[in-house]
Motif scaffolding. Structure first.
Motif, short mmCIF file in Angstrom:
data_model
loop_
_atom_site.label_atom_id
_atom_site.label_comp_id
_atom_site.label_asym_id
_atom_site.label_seq_id
_atom_site.Cartn_x
_atom_site.Cartn_y
_atom_site.Cartn_z
N ASP A 60 0.71 -1.16 -0.08
CA ASP A 60 -0.08 -0.02 0.18
C ASP A 60 0.85 1.38 0.17
O ASP A 60 0.34 2.35 -0.47
N ARG A 63 2.43 3.61 -4.77
CA ARG A 63 1.25 4.51 -5.24
C ARG A 63 1.15 4.45 -6.85
O ARG A 63 0.20 4.80 -7.64
N LEU A 223 -7.02 5.94 -3.07
CA LEU A 223 -8.19 5.16 -3.40
C LEU A 223 -9.12 5.60 -4.28
O LEU A 223 -9.64 4.79 -5.31
N ASP A 259 -10.37 9.76 3.25
CA ASP A 259 -9.52 10.50 2.37
C ASP A 259 -10.31 11.65 1.50
O ASP A 259 -9.85 12.94 1.58
N ARG A 277 -5.44 6.18 2.71
CA ARG A 277 -6.06 5.02 2.23
C ARG A 277 -6.95 4.57 3.30
O ARG A 277 -7.41 3.42 3.49
#
Length: 278
Positions: A60, A63, A223, A259, A277
């Motif tokens: 995670d 990106r 996200l 977010d 996230r």
């Protein structure tokens, strides 16, 4: 660019003798590393590529991904000497191919779509299998001296990496057919004019430009970025009505995330957003 450079850590892919992996901030950089063979595809390269795509999706903190080639070349396609029966390097990876007979297609982005944005940084030759892999990337930067083309028919071969399907969906069909049926090479300027690539930069600077774009992506809500990418590909072959319905299904849940609250708040407070996230 993109913060302190360091080797990719646990969960970020470790590469092989023909594929190097490193981190630039939140960007994972995968480098085709067989310059003595113009980065022709090899088993170690394909295994490293596949592992890199998986590692990027599972981490995670990554990106975006940048794909490039070492030695001033992107990729000259399949190793034709190996195809002619001269033997392919990396026999030690045969067990990986036996365990997953689809591995090479996933590596070439034919049967796998990473959820993170993939940016291609092209220098030199990007032909045959190189142009096929290119079609699986999302954003494409090329040096003004780069060369593109699908030369398979000139060798009596078929561009089975997805080009007869994808190319006509990415550029006008007349250009796709000319590229596929003549096997000729295209300059970066011509590739830009037909829409195969998105930008052309001075020789030697494609990676810098790709990392600059990656930084812009990395600064956005992860996200949201991943949902937008997914929606673009999911709706590509839908009717407009079905596509708009699908877009709402992808998009509305993003507004309920933390977010989505952080972005407007950071804008109001005139500071960079800190996305988690969540």
């Amino acid at each position: 660019m993109g913060g302190t450079e360091h080797d990719a850590g646990h969960g970020a892919g470790h590469g092989t003798e023909h594929l190097t992996v490193r981190r630039e901030g939140a960007t994972l950089v995968l480098t085709l590393n067989r310059p003595e063979a113009k980065n022709a595809l090899s088993l170690p390269m394909l295994v490293g590529l596949y592992d890199g795509w998986v590692a990027a999706d599972e981490d995670d903190s990554v990106r975006s991904v940048v794909l490039t080639g070492a030695g001033g070349t992107f990729c000259a396609g399949m190793d034709l000497k190996a195809l002619a029966g001269k033997g392919m390097e990396g026999e030690q990876y045969r067990d990986r191919l036996k365990a997953d007979p689809d591995l090479h297609w996933k590596a070439m982005l034919r049967h796998h779509r990473p959820r993170k944005p993939v940016i291609a940084a092209v220098e030199g030759y990007c032909v045959a299998g190189g142009t096929e892999i290119l079609q699986g990337t999302d954003i494409r930067v090329a040096a003004e001296t780069a060369t593109f083309g699908l030369s398979e028919v000139k060798r009596g071969l078929f561009p089975i990496g997805g080009s007869t399907v994808r190319l006509q969906r990415q550029i006008p069909r007349t250009h796709a057919l000319e590229m596929l049926l003549t096997g000729r090479h295209y300059s970066a300027a011509e590739a830009l004019s037909i829409g195969l690539i998105g930008s052309v930069v001075p020789a030697g600077t494609a990676l810098d430009k790709a990392l600059e774009i990656a930084e812009q992506v990395n600064a956005c809500g992860p996200l949201a970025v991943e949902a937008v990418k997914a929606s673009v590909y999911e709706t590509a072959e839908m009717t407009e009505t079905d596509g708009l319905k699908s877009e709402l299904e992808r998009g509305w849940p993003i507004f309920a995330t933390e977010d989505a609250k952080e972005g407007p708040r950071a804008f109001a407070e005139k500071r960079p957003a800190v996305y988690r996230r969540a």
